[in-house]
Design a protein around this motif. Structure first.
Motif, PDB file in Angstrom:
ATOM      1  N   LEU A  24     -30.239   7.566   2.061  1.00  0.00           N
ATOM      2  CA  LEU A  24     -31.589   7.930   2.471  1.00  0.00           C
ATOM      3  C   LEU A  24     -31.946   7.277   3.801  1.00  0.00           C
ATOM      4  N   ALA A  25     -31.624   5.992   3.912  1.00  0.00           N
ATOM      5  CA  ALA A  25     -31.931   5.278   5.157  1.00  0.00           C
ATOM      6  C   ALA A  25     -31.109   5.832   6.315  1.00  0.00           C
ATOM      7  N   LEU A  26     -29.850   6.158   6.050  1.00  0.00           N
ATOM      8  CA  LEU A  26     -28.969   6.658   7.103  1.00  0.00           C
ATOM      9  C   LEU A  26     -29.355   8.068   7.537  1.00  0.00           C
ATOM     10  N   PHE A  27     -29.454   8.966   6.557  1.00  0.00           N
ATOM     11  CA  PHE A  27     -29.696  10.368   6.890  1.00  0.00           C
ATOM     12  C   PHE A  27     -31.084  10.599   7.479  1.00  0.00           C
ATOM     13  N   SER A  28     -32.041   9.736   7.123  1.00  0.00           N
ATOM     14  CA  SER A  28     -33.391   9.909   7.666  1.00  0.00           C
ATOM     15  C   SER A  28     -33.404   9.741   9.181  1.00  0.00           C
ATOM     16  N   GLN A  29     -32.396   9.067   9.707  1.00  0.00           N
ATOM     17  CA  GLN A  29     -32.310   8.866  11.151  1.00  0.00           C
ATOM     18  C   GLN A  29     -31.703  10.081  11.862  1.00  0.00           C
ATOM     19  N   PHE A  30     -31.104  10.997  11.099  1.00  0.00           N
ATOM     20  CA  PHE A  30     -30.384  12.111  11.712  1.00  0.00           C
ATOM     21  C   PHE A  30     -30.919  13.483  11.305  1.00  0.00           C
ATOM     22  N   LEU A  31     -31.455  13.595  10.081  1.00  0.00           N
ATOM     23  CA  LEU A  31     -31.950  14.890   9.620  1.00  0.00           C
ATOM     24  C   LEU A  31     -33.137  15.336  10.461  1.00  0.00           C
ATOM     25  N   GLN A  32     -33.133  16.588  10.860  1.00  0.00           N
ATOM     26  CA  GLN A  32     -34.217  17.164  11.634  1.00  0.00           C
ATOM     27  C   GLN A  32     -34.700  18.437  10.949  1.00  0.00           C
ATOM     28  N   PRO A  33     -35.976  18.810  11.166  1.00  0.00           N
ATOM     29  CA  PRO A  33     -36.519  19.990  10.489  1.00  0.00           C
ATOM     30  C   PRO A  33     -35.706  21.263  10.699  1.00  0.00           C
ATOM     31  N   GLY A  34     -35.055  21.382  11.855  1.00  0.00           N
ATOM     32  CA  GLY A  34     -34.307  22.599  12.146  1.00  0.00           C
ATOM     33  C   GLY A  34     -32.903  22.629  11.588  1.00  0.00           C
ATOM     34  N   PHE A  35     -32.472  21.566  10.930  1.00  0.00           N
ATOM     35  CA  PHE A  35     -31.107  21.517  10.409  1.00  0.00           C
ATOM     36  C   PHE A  35     -30.928  22.542   9.290  1.00  0.00           C
ATOM     37  N   GLY A  36     -29.824  23.280   9.383  1.00  0.00           N
ATOM     38  CA  GLY A  36     -29.497  24.233   8.339  1.00  0.00           C
ATOM     39  C   GLY A  36     -28.534  23.636   7.330  1.00  0.00           C
ATOM     40  N   THR A  37     -28.068  24.488   6.437  1.00  0.00           N
ATOM     41  CA  THR A  37     -27.147  24.038   5.393  1.00  0.00           C
ATOM     42  C   THR A  37     -25.858  23.482   5.993  1.00  0.00           C
ATOM     43  N   GLY A  38     -25.369  24.118   7.041  1.00  0.00           N
ATOM     44  CA  GLY A  38     -24.119  23.669   7.662  1.00  0.00           C
ATOM     45  C   GLY A  38     -24.219  22.255   8.198  1.00  0.00           C
ATOM     46  N   ASP A  39     -25.350  21.917   8.845  1.00  0.00           N
ATOM     47  CA  ASP A  39     -25.541  20.562   9.369  1.00  0.00           C
ATOM     48  C   ASP A  39     -25.578  19.539   8.242  1.00  0.00           C
ATOM     49  N   LYS A  40     -26.255  19.881   7.153  1.00  0.00           N
ATOM     50  CA  LYS A  40     -26.381  18.958   6.023  1.00  0.00           C
ATOM     51  C   LYS A  40     -25.036  18.733   5.339  1.00  0.00           C
ATOM     52  N   VAL A  41     -24.286  19.818   5.181  1.00  0.00           N
ATOM     53  CA  VAL A  41     -22.954  19.685   4.574  1.00  0.00           C
ATOM     54  C   VAL A  41     -22.040  18.855   5.477  1.00  0.00           C
ATOM     55  N   LEU A  42     -22.160  19.046   6.786  1.00  0.00           N
ATOM     56  CA  LEU A  42     -21.357  18.263   7.729  1.00  0.00           C
ATOM     57  C   LEU A  42     -21.637  16.780   7.579  1.00  0.00           C
ATOM     58  N   MET A  43     -22.898  16.420   7.385  1.00  0.00           N
ATOM     59  CA  MET A  43     -23.257  15.006   7.217  1.00  0.00           C
ATOM     60  C   MET A  43     -22.632  14.442   5.950  1.00  0.00           C
ATOM     61  N   ALA A  44     -22.731  15.196   4.855  1.00  0.00           N
ATOM     62  CA  ALA A  44     -22.162  14.723   3.588  1.00  0.00           C
ATOM     63  C   ALA A  44     -20.646  14.611   3.670  1.00  0.00           C
ATOM     64  N   VAL A  45     -20.002  15.594   4.304  1.00  0.00           N
ATOM     65  CA  VAL A  45     -18.544  15.575   4.443  1.00  0.00           C
ATOM     66  C   VAL A  45     -18.108  14.415   5.337  1.00  0.00           C
TER      67      VAL A  45
END
Length: 205
Positions: free
Chosen positions: A129-150
């Motif tokens: 939560l602390a890490l991703f909150s620094q990178f997640l943006q409102p315009g991020f789609g599913t691909g961006d989110k999956v890339l972060m998890a991968v």
């Protein structure tokens, strides 16, 4: 996600993976008791457990883990008890198993232990939560989110795989194996000490 953002994410994930703790102890023990194949199985399974928390984070479910004390405490206690279980098993086992015997069995057990030591660590949810909150943006789609998890999963798995490969160099693992009983009991004591630390922190909250 831009390339510079991804590099920043990768660097932070690598620093997090390199932090010593119960995961490192479990993966080292898996390598010493089951050889390189078992160590790599533990490393990859641990990466999968970390990636699972990454997916939970980007889908919003990790917020529940972090904000509901009962869920967080339950996972913490479960993780601590699992470390005690592994530690007691190491102390009772005395020496690592024969590396030539049933390598598939070693690998399956190591994979289970690697995954569970990650899954039963709710601090990963808080870290994500602390890490991703620094990178997640409102315009991020599913691909961006999956890339972060991968990215989180692969960074973790690759780091621990590198540790395993360094430890399992030809001749080095055999030399450690000759000191098997001492090393196995030392890991048992370390795992129990880590479990008591986790329990102390959980019960003092």
């Amino acid at each position: 996600m831009g390339f510079s953002q991804w590099l920043s994410l990768l660097g932070i994930c690598l620093l997090g993976a390199m932090s010593p703790g119960p995961s490192l102890a479990v993966i080292l023990r898996s390598t010493l008791s089951g050889g390189r194949a078992a160590g790599l199985s533990a490393a990859l399974a641990h990466g999968a457990g970390v990636g699972l928390y990454g997916l939970l984070t980007v889908t919003g479910l990790a917020v529940l883990v972090a904000r509901v004390p009962a869920i967080f405490l339950t996972l913490q206690l479960g993780g601590a008890l699992y470390l005690v279980y592994l530690g007691v098993g190491a102390l009772r086992g005395g020496a690592p198993a024969n590396l030539a015997a049933a390598p598939g069995t070693h690998s399956r057990r190591a994979a289970r232990e690697g995954f569970l030591v990650a899954f039963l660590n709710p601090k990963l949810a808080v870290f994500m939560l602390a890490l991703f909150s620094q990178f997640l943006q409102p315009g991020f789609g599913t691909g961006d989110k999956v890339l972060m998890a991968v990215t989180v999963a692969l960074t973790d798995a690759c780091w621990y795989a590198l540790v395993v490969l360094l430890l399992a160099r030809p001749g080095f693992l055999e030399r450690l194996g000759r000191r098997g009983p001492i090393i196995e009991r030392a890991f048992g004591a370390i795992l129990i000490a880590l479990a008591l630390t986790v329990l102390g922190r959980a019960l003092s909250m």
